[in-house]
Design a protein around this motif. Structure first.
Motif, PDB file in Angstrom:
ATOM      1  N   LYS A 119     108.081 -25.984 -52.365  1.00  0.00           N
ATOM      2  CA  LYS A 119     107.865 -25.867 -50.634  1.00  0.00           C
ATOM      3  C   LYS A 119     106.892 -24.447 -50.522  1.00  0.00           C
ATOM      4  O   LYS A 119     106.319 -24.444 -50.453  1.00  0.00           O
ATOM      5  N   LEU A 120     107.839 -23.846 -51.767  1.00  0.00           N
ATOM      6  CA  LEU A 120     106.837 -22.781 -52.455  1.00  0.00           C
ATOM      7  C   LEU A 120     105.779 -22.295 -53.140  1.00  0.00           C
ATOM      8  O   LEU A 120     104.509 -22.175 -52.526  1.00  0.00           O
ATOM      9  N   PHE A 121     105.880 -23.350 -53.854  1.00  0.00           N
ATOM     10  CA  PHE A 121     104.320 -23.741 -54.834  1.00  0.00           C
ATOM     11  C   PHE A 121     103.754 -24.738 -54.154  1.00  0.00           C
ATOM     12  O   PHE A 121     103.871 -25.678 -53.752  1.00  0.00           O
ATOM     13  N   LYS A 122     102.251 -24.229 -53.838  1.00  0.00           N
ATOM     14  CA  LYS A 122     101.439 -24.930 -52.829  1.00  0.00           C
ATOM     15  C   LYS A 122     100.425 -25.947 -53.858  1.00  0.00           C
ATOM     16  O   LYS A 122     100.334 -25.269 -55.206  1.00  0.00           O
ATOM     17  N   ILE A 123     100.230 -26.588 -54.066  1.00  0.00           N
ATOM     18  CA  ILE A 123      98.713 -27.539 -54.055  1.00  0.00           C
ATOM     19  C   ILE A 123      97.232 -26.579 -54.599  1.00  0.00           C
ATOM     20  O   ILE A 123      96.934 -26.894 -53.447  1.00  0.00           O
ATOM     21  N   GLY A 124      97.031 -26.475 -55.844  1.00  0.00           N
ATOM     22  CA  GLY A 124      95.535 -26.204 -55.492  1.00  0.00           C
ATOM     23  C   GLY A 124      95.025 -25.779 -56.429  1.00  0.00           C
ATOM     24  O   GLY A 124      95.798 -25.347 -58.072  1.00  0.00           O
ATOM     25  N   VAL A 125      93.493 -25.900 -56.954  1.00  0.00           N
ATOM     26  CA  VAL A 125      93.443 -24.987 -58.305  1.00  0.00           C
ATOM     27  C   VAL A 125      93.397 -23.809 -58.057  1.00  0.00           C
ATOM     28  O   VAL A 125      93.639 -23.149 -57.407  1.00  0.00           O
ATOM     29  N   SER A 126      92.303 -23.731 -59.272  1.00  0.00           N
ATOM     30  CA  SER A 126      92.477 -21.695 -59.707  1.00  0.00           C
ATOM     31  C   SER A 126      93.741 -21.622 -59.458  1.00  0.00           C
ATOM     32  O   SER A 126      94.518 -22.378 -60.018  1.00  0.00           O
ATOM     33  N   TRP A 127      94.270 -19.998 -59.204  1.00  0.00           N
ATOM     34  CA  TRP A 127      95.311 -19.613 -60.005  1.00  0.00           C
ATOM     35  C   TRP A 127      94.968 -17.868 -60.254  1.00  0.00           C
ATOM     36  O   TRP A 127      94.244 -17.534 -60.206  1.00  0.00           O
ATOM     37  N   LEU A 145     101.344 -21.683 -57.341  1.00  0.00           N
ATOM     38  CA  LEU A 145     100.235 -22.845 -57.898  1.00  0.00           C
ATOM     39  C   LEU A 145     100.666 -23.807 -58.254  1.00  0.00           C
ATOM     40  O   LEU A 145     101.974 -23.393 -59.631  1.00  0.00           O
ATOM     41  N   VAL A 146     100.651 -24.672 -58.179  1.00  0.00           N
ATOM     42  CA  VAL A 146     101.407 -25.856 -58.890  1.00  0.00           C
ATOM     43  C   VAL A 146     100.169 -26.763 -59.026  1.00  0.00           C
ATOM     44  O   VAL A 146      99.535 -27.716 -57.686  1.00  0.00           O
ATOM     45  N   LEU A 147      99.495 -27.595 -59.951  1.00  0.00           N
ATOM     46  CA  LEU A 147      99.090 -28.957 -59.948  1.00  0.00           C
ATOM     47  C   LEU A 147      98.843 -30.209 -61.775  1.00  0.00           C
ATOM     48  O   LEU A 147      99.707 -29.016 -62.431  1.00  0.00           O
ATOM     49  N   SER A 148      98.488 -30.828 -61.763  1.00  0.00           N
ATOM     50  CA  SER A 148      99.289 -31.739 -63.081  1.00  0.00           C
ATOM     51  C   SER A 148      97.047 -32.615 -63.593  1.00  0.00           C
ATOM     52  O   SER A 148      97.080 -32.531 -62.013  1.00  0.00           O
ATOM     53  N   SER A 177      86.934 -15.132 -65.393  1.00  0.00           N
ATOM     54  CA  SER A 177      86.710 -15.933 -63.669  1.00  0.00           C
ATOM     55  C   SER A 177      86.835 -14.765 -63.005  1.00  0.00           C
ATOM     56  O   SER A 177      88.461 -14.433 -63.026  1.00  0.00           O
ATOM     57  N   ALA A 178      86.986 -13.918 -62.442  1.00  0.00           N
ATOM     58  CA  ALA A 178      86.980 -12.729 -61.801  1.00  0.00           C
ATOM     59  C   ALA A 178      87.555 -12.838 -60.362  1.00  0.00           C
ATOM     60  O   ALA A 178      88.397 -12.528 -59.642  1.00  0.00           O
TER      61      ALA A 178
END
Length: 385
Positions: A325-333, A339-342, A200-201
């Motif tokens: 606060k700094l880690f934003k919720i979102g897909v990809s990376w 970023l963070v997710l579960s 994934s580019a």
């Protein structure tokens, strides 16, 4: 030629582009010819002539040359998305009556695609193991493809790529690996005998969270067939402007990967000793079960990994993520941002456990912010659970 030279200079051809230090965007859809004879001659070899940018484009070609060289491959084609490269690679090797074997946890849309092509008579088996013995047991007489990620999605286990490639060749089976996590800077699966590498580019190769794209790298022999069928006919070519942005991202790839690696190591070591954390899944840690294998396969470690909360309820997962606060919720990376997710959405615990994933699983992508700020952010959010 080292990675830094490849990223900064290979394919730029300054004389060809009138000395432009940044090559231009060839936004035109087609290329014209001075006479019909030259056009007919070009039509006989579309892979090596400029006719229509769905096949070959000078701007796209620069990024393709860089990525092929980085992956120690002979040919690269760029696609409009990572899934376009994945699906084209898969369909190069399988047809009705064939069987695909995927190993451990892989990218969710890839699994969905395996289920989708069942209607064409192509079967699929996923094994929740990276053991060579279990992989060998899962091979059937109709197996035509072994599909891999190493490290695996979410669980970050490593696969013995040279051993799997050898096993596959012995059984006349093709192999594909998604190498997005490691990038060509830290792992070169073609050198281990894997047939096709996909990326994934949109992630580390681009590096700025402003493009969607895919890459496929393989031998000239495989590409000669793939170009005219899965690449040309499916129409998933990367547009010129996205390729121009990708080339911009590639120029800093070696530097960015070193920065992602160093910050991720510090964050992982912090989480490893935190009282609210049960386990950290980062192959760069010495106590990771596949650490020694990683020393054979990997030249470094990227910024994406996961960990497990001791208090593993959905409510605690949600509290922790919402507390950052700094880690934003979102897909990809793979961009500059953290970023963070579960994978725990509050209604899928059973399917998580089937994939050997805890309900307390958290995935983070460590970006390029100040590392001490990221650790402080994680610390304050962990205090809430």
């Amino acid at each position: 030629m080292n990675d830094q030279h490849i990223c900064t200079h290979l394919g730029d051809e300054y004389e060809r582009f009138h000395g432009a230090v940044v090559p231009p965007v060839y936004q035109n859809s087609l290329f014209v010819y001075p006479n019909f004879d030259s056009f007919v001659e070009a039509m006989q070899d579309e892979q090596n002539n400029y006719l229509y940018w769905r096949g070959k484009n000078p701007t796209v070609e620069i990024a393709e040359k860089k990525i092929a060289a980085l992956e120690k491959g002979e040919k690269c084609k760029l696609f409009s998305s990572g899934m376009a490269s994945i699906t084209s690679a898969i369909l190069t090797f399988v047809k009705s009556g064939g069987h695909i074997l995927s190993v451990s946890n892989i990218y969710g849309p890839a699994i969905k695609f395996f289920k989708y092509i069942e209607k064409f008579g192509i079967s699929h088996t996923n094994i929740q193991s990276t053991s060579l013995e279990d992989i060998e047991k899962a091979i059937t007489p109709s197996t035509r493809l072994i599909y891999l990620e190493s490290p695996t999605t979410m669980t970050f286990q490593l696969v013995d790529l040279p051993a799997v490639a050898s096993l596959a060749k012995t059984n006349h089976i093709r192999t594909i690996i998604d190498n997005t996590w490691a990038t060509p800077i830290f792992q070169n699966p073609l050198e281990f005998g894997i047939d096709i590498v996909v990326h994934s580019a949109s992630k580390y190769l681009g590096g700025h969270s402003d493009i969607v794209g895919g890459a496929l790298i393989t031998s000239t022999e495989i590409m000669n067939r793939l170009f005219y069928d899965e690449y040309q006919l499916f129409g998933g070519a990367m547009p010129p402007y996205e390729a121009w942005l990708l080339t911009r991202g590639l120029r800093t790839l070696p530097l960015r990967m070193k920065a992602h690696q160093e910050s991720a190591r510090q964050v992982a070591e912090f989480l490893q000793v935190h009282p609210a954390v049960k386990q950290v899944f980062y192959p760069g840690l010495h106590d990771h079960p596949d650490y020694q294998l990683g020393q054979k396969l990997l030249k470094g470690y990227s910024g994406l990994f996961s960990f497990e909360l001791k208090a593993d309820s959905f409510e605690n997962v949600k509290t922790f993520i919402n507390g950052l606060k700094l880690f934003k919720i979102g897909v990809s990376w793979g961009g500059f941002e953290s970023l963070v997710l579960s994978p725990n959405y509050g209604y899928n615990t059973e399917s998580l456990l089937q994939s050997h994933i805890s309900p307390g699983h958290i995935r983070i992508s460590v970006g390029l912010e100040e590392c001490s700020d990221l650790i402080q952010d994680l610390d304050q959010a962990l205090a809430l659970v």
